[in-house]
Design a protein around this motif. Structure first.
Motif, PDB file in Angstrom:
ATOM      1  N   ARG A  62      42.511  54.259  50.081  1.00 52.09           N
ATOM      2  CA  ARG A  62      43.283  53.248  49.367  1.00 52.09           C
ATOM      3  C   ARG A  62      42.726  51.844  49.554  1.00 52.09           C
ATOM      4  NH1 ARG A  62      49.457  55.515  50.523  1.00 52.09           N
ATOM      5  NH2 ARG A  62      49.215  57.410  49.265  1.00 52.09           N
ATOM      6  N   TYR A  63      42.178  51.535  50.713  1.00 51.10           N
ATOM      7  CA  TYR A  63      41.565  50.208  50.882  1.00 51.10           C
ATOM      8  C   TYR A  63      40.481  49.998  49.826  1.00 51.10           C
ATOM      9  CZ  TYR A  63      43.711  49.940  55.571  1.00 51.10           C
ATOM     10  OH  TYR A  63      44.589  49.895  56.621  1.00 51.10           O
ATOM     11  N   GLY A  64      39.619  50.991  49.665  1.00 53.34           N
ATOM     12  CA  GLY A  64      38.565  50.889  48.653  1.00 53.34           C
ATOM     13  C   GLY A  64      39.120  50.834  47.248  1.00 53.34           C
ATOM     14  N   ALA A  65      40.169  51.627  46.984  1.00 52.33           N
ATOM     15  CA  ALA A  65      40.774  51.634  45.649  1.00 52.33           C
ATOM     16  C   ALA A  65      41.400  50.278  45.336  1.00 52.33           C
ATOM     17  CB  ALA A  65      41.826  52.744  45.563  1.00 52.33           C
ATOM     18  N   ILE A  66      42.020  49.656  46.340  1.00 50.31           N
ATOM     19  CA  ILE A  66      42.619  48.331  46.137  1.00 50.31           C
ATOM     20  C   ILE A  66      41.541  47.302  45.820  1.00 50.31           C
ATOM     21  CG2 ILE A  66      43.748  46.411  47.333  1.00 50.31           C
ATOM     22  CD1 ILE A  66      45.514  48.516  48.737  1.00 50.31           C
ATOM     23  N   ASN A  67      40.447  47.343  46.546  1.00 48.34           N
ATOM     24  CA  ASN A  67      39.359  46.389  46.286  1.00 48.34           C
ATOM     25  C   ASN A  67      38.789  46.574  44.881  1.00 48.34           C
ATOM     26  OD1 ASN A  67      39.403  44.982  48.722  1.00 48.34           O
ATOM     27  ND2 ASN A  67      38.078  46.461  49.735  1.00 48.34           N
ATOM     28  N   ASP A  68      38.594  47.817  44.462  1.00 46.57           N
ATOM     29  CA  ASP A  68      38.083  48.083  43.111  1.00 46.57           C
ATOM     30  C   ASP A  68      39.077  47.587  42.066  1.00 46.57           C
ATOM     31  OD1 ASP A  68      35.826  49.262  44.191  1.00 46.57           O
ATOM     32  OD2 ASP A  68      36.552  51.326  43.936  1.00 46.57           O
ATOM     33  N   PHE A  69      40.341  47.864  42.295  1.00 49.42           N
ATOM     34  CA  PHE A  69      41.400  47.460  41.367  1.00 49.42           C
ATOM     35  C   PHE A  69      41.473  45.947  41.237  1.00 49.42           C
ATOM     36  CE2 PHE A  69      45.954  46.119  41.313  1.00 49.42           C
ATOM     37  CZ  PHE A  69      46.223  46.393  39.980  1.00 49.42           C
ATOM     38  N   GLU A  70      41.431  45.244  42.356  1.00 54.17           N
ATOM     39  CA  GLU A  70      41.553  43.788  42.311  1.00 54.17           C
ATOM     40  C   GLU A  70      40.318  43.139  41.687  1.00 54.17           C
ATOM     41  OE1 GLU A  70      44.719  43.232  46.001  1.00 54.17           O
ATOM     42  OE2 GLU A  70      42.612  42.717  46.316  1.00 54.17           O
ATOM     43  N   VAL A  82      43.939  36.107  40.982  1.00 52.86           N
ATOM     44  CA  VAL A  82      44.761  36.811  41.965  1.00 52.86           C
ATOM     45  C   VAL A  82      44.935  35.928  43.206  1.00 52.86           C
ATOM     46  CG1 VAL A  82      45.031  38.899  43.354  1.00 52.86           C
ATOM     47  CG2 VAL A  82      43.881  39.020  41.126  1.00 52.86           C
ATOM     48  N   VAL A  83      46.189  35.684  43.575  1.00 49.01           N
ATOM     49  CA  VAL A  83      46.526  34.874  44.747  1.00 49.01           C
ATOM     50  C   VAL A  83      47.461  35.714  45.622  1.00 49.01           C
ATOM     51  CG1 VAL A  83      47.587  32.740  45.577  1.00 49.01           C
ATOM     52  CG2 VAL A  83      46.357  32.761  43.390  1.00 49.01           C
ATOM     53  N   LYS A  84      47.020  36.043  46.833  1.00 52.18           N
ATOM     54  CA  LYS A  84      47.811  36.907  47.709  1.00 52.18           C
ATOM     55  C   LYS A  84      48.275  36.107  48.927  1.00 52.18           C
ATOM     56  CE  LYS A  84      44.479  39.814  48.232  1.00 52.18           C
ATOM     57  NZ  LYS A  84      43.544  40.948  48.416  1.00 52.18           N
ATOM     58  N   CYS A  85      49.587  36.076  49.137  1.00 51.35           N
ATOM     59  CA  CYS A  85      50.165  35.296  50.230  1.00 51.35           C
ATOM     60  C   CYS A  85      50.844  36.209  51.242  1.00 51.35           C
ATOM     61  CB  CYS A  85      51.179  34.290  49.696  1.00 51.35           C
ATOM     62  SG  CYS A  85      50.451  32.976  48.696  1.00 51.35           S
ATOM     63  N   PHE A  86      50.351  36.171  52.464  1.00 48.30           N
ATOM     64  CA  PHE A  86      51.015  36.843  53.570  1.00 48.30           C
ATOM     65  C   PHE A  86      51.956  35.848  54.216  1.00 48.30           C
ATOM     66  CE2 PHE A  86      50.594  37.754  58.315  1.00 48.30           C
ATOM     67  CZ  PHE A  86      51.691  38.606  58.341  1.00 48.30           C
ATOM     68  N   LEU A  87      53.261  36.094  54.098  1.00 45.54           N
ATOM     69  CA  LEU A  87      54.272  35.202  54.660  1.00 45.54           C
ATOM     70  C   LEU A  87      54.439  35.558  56.135  1.00 45.54           C
ATOM     71  CD1 LEU A  87      56.884  35.250  51.748  1.00 45.54           C
ATOM     72  CD2 LEU A  87      54.791  33.874  51.992  1.00 45.54           C
ATOM     73  N   GLN A  91      38.627  39.961  49.408  1.00 46.93           N
ATOM     74  CA  GLN A  91      37.468  39.558  48.620  1.00 46.93           C
ATOM     75  C   GLN A  91      37.664  38.159  48.042  1.00 46.93           C
ATOM     76  OE1 GLN A  91      36.285  43.410  46.242  1.00 46.93           O
ATOM     77  NE2 GLN A  91      38.476  43.117  46.104  1.00 46.93           N
ATOM     78  N   ASP A  92      36.562  37.531  47.696  1.00 41.18           N
ATOM     79  CA  ASP A  92      36.652  36.211  47.067  1.00 41.18           C
ATOM     80  C   ASP A  92      37.391  36.283  45.741  1.00 41.18           C
ATOM     81  OD1 ASP A  92      35.307  34.951  49.122  1.00 41.18           O
ATOM     82  OD2 ASP A  92      33.334  35.178  48.183  1.00 41.18           O
ATOM     83  N   GLU A  93      37.322  37.431  45.055  1.00 44.61           N
ATOM     84  CA  GLU A  93      38.005  37.581  43.766  1.00 44.61           C
ATOM     85  C   GLU A  93      39.524  37.683  43.935  1.00 44.61           C
ATOM     86  OE1 GLU A  93      34.064  39.910  43.391  1.00 44.61           O
ATOM     87  OE2 GLU A  93      35.596  39.525  44.920  1.00 44.61           O
ATOM     88  N   ALA A  94      39.959  38.064  45.131  1.00 42.60           N
ATOM     89  CA  ALA A  94      41.392  38.242  45.382  1.00 42.60           C
ATOM     90  C   ALA A  94      41.681  37.875  46.840  1.00 42.60           C
ATOM     91  CB  ALA A  94      41.810  39.682  45.086  1.00 42.60           C
ATOM     92  N   PRO A  95      41.658  36.579  47.147  1.00 45.65           N
ATOM     93  CA  PRO A  95      41.766  36.153  48.543  1.00 45.65           C
ATOM     94  C   PRO A  95      43.183  36.227  49.095  1.00 45.65           C
ATOM     95  CG  PRO A  95      41.687  34.250  47.109  1.00 45.65           C
ATOM     96  CD  PRO A  95      41.480  35.448  46.223  1.00 45.65           C
ATOM     97  N   TRP A  96      43.251  36.376  50.406  1.00 44.15           N
ATOM     98  CA  TRP A  96      44.520  36.268  51.115  1.00 44.15           C
ATOM     99  C   TRP A  96      44.712  34.839  51.626  1.00 44.15           C
ATOM    100  CZ3 TRP A  96      48.632  39.224  51.276  1.00 44.15           C
ATOM    101  CH2 TRP A  96      48.512  40.609  51.087  1.00 44.15           C
ATOM    102  N   PHE A  97      45.931  34.353  51.530  1.00 48.24           N
ATOM    103  CA  PHE A  97      46.322  33.101  52.159  1.00 48.24           C
ATOM    104  C   PHE A  97      47.420  33.430  53.167  1.00 48.24           C
ATOM    105  CE2 PHE A  97      44.737  32.126  47.959  1.00 48.24           C
ATOM    106  CZ  PHE A  97      43.841  31.099  48.207  1.00 48.24           C
TER     107      PHE A  97
END
Length: 292
Positions: free
Chosen positions: A165-173, A183-188, A240-246
């Protein structure tokens, strides 16, 4: 036509300051949930004023984004992913930060436990169906990351499947980003002590927050260390740079809401959004209106 600009911060952009570093991260050791990184005021007393400075920028930029999506099927989109432990404030971000924008240009999707129909498909099937349309800001309250967080800690999927799933998520994003979605991902990031305080607030004798309390939250809380390790892996493996975590410090609600709004405004500012040109003869239509 007036262009709104974000007020400058003391140093780098907030997005740069809160960007999760790539590589191995320890959620507990590396990030301070009580931080107020780059907040330009004195604390909670200035939170409303600082939010009011961001509000018109978000409103203006979202208006441009939405206008571009009216007739252009290839117009840009934004996907904001909110992840965090119970009480970290995903709903609060929606009520306070996302509410700064026109609700007609926002689609909020809260992912609950998969339905029987959803379980018949790959874990990304329901996520694809909820992606924002052109010109829309989509907000995921929880997301596909539940499938490498909850399912990892609760042993609901095999280690091999979690790894896939980690790989599938990266491909998907990467695919989503390539289609024109930012894509902007925020870990609260909330501390264990603050979560305890907020859970206790939900049990206040007034009963006003009983509806928010779930006894099962304590079962999850008992596995705090396991969940922090799972978040660390998610931030490490899918950043990834295409879908970074903040990583958003979230012990202070006022800072959390301001930070997410500011990161979103900085993201929209970087998209070079313009108002679309008229699809008609402006001079002629002005004359027609004047004579109507």
């Amino acid at each position: 036509m007036r262009t709104h600009r974000l007020p400058p911060l003391r140093s780098a952009s907030l997005s740069a300051a809160l960007r999760c570093p790539q590589g191995v991260v320890d959620v507990v050791r590396d990030f301070d949930p009580r931080a107020t990184t780059l907040f330009p005021g004195r604390g909670q007393e200035d939170a409303r004023a600082q939010a009011d400075l961001v509000r018109p920028i978000l409103d203006d930029l979202q208006g441009r984004l939405r206008a571009q999506g009216v007739d252009d099927p290839h117009a840009q989109r934004v996907l904001l992913v909110l992840q965090g432990m119970d009480t970290s404030g995903k709903g609060g971000v929606v009520r306070h930060a996302i509410a700064m924008m026109d609700p007609e240009g926002v689609r909020v999707h809260a992912f609950k436990a998969p339905t029987p129909v959803e379980r018949e498909h790959d874990f990304l099937w329901r996520v694809r169906r909820a992606l924002p349309e052109p010109g829309i800001i989509g907000v995921f309250d929880r997301s596909h990351y539940e499938d490498v967080l909850v399912q990892r800690v609760e042993h609901m999927a095999s280690p091999d499947e979690i790894e896939r799933r980690y790989g599938a998520i990266n491909d998907f994003e990467r695919e989503v980003a390539a289609s024109g979605t930012r894509v902007v991902k925020c870990f609260l990031n909330i501390s264990r002590a603050e979560q305890k305080r907020r859970l206790a607030q939900r049990l206040d004798p007034s009963g006003a927050k009983y509806w928010k309390y779930d006894p099962g939250d304590l079962d999850v809380r008992a596995k705090w260390d396991e969940y922090m390790a799972a978040y660390g892996l998610a931030l490490q493996r899918c950043n990834q740079d295409e879908a970074p975590w903040f990583v958003i410090p979230s012990d202070h609600r006022w800072y959390r809401n301001w930070a997410v709004a500011r990161v979103l405004a900085e993201t929209l500012s970087s998209m070079n959004l313009t108002w679309p040109p008229a699809r008609f003869d402006v001079a002629r239509e002005r004359e027609r209106v004047a004579n109507s």
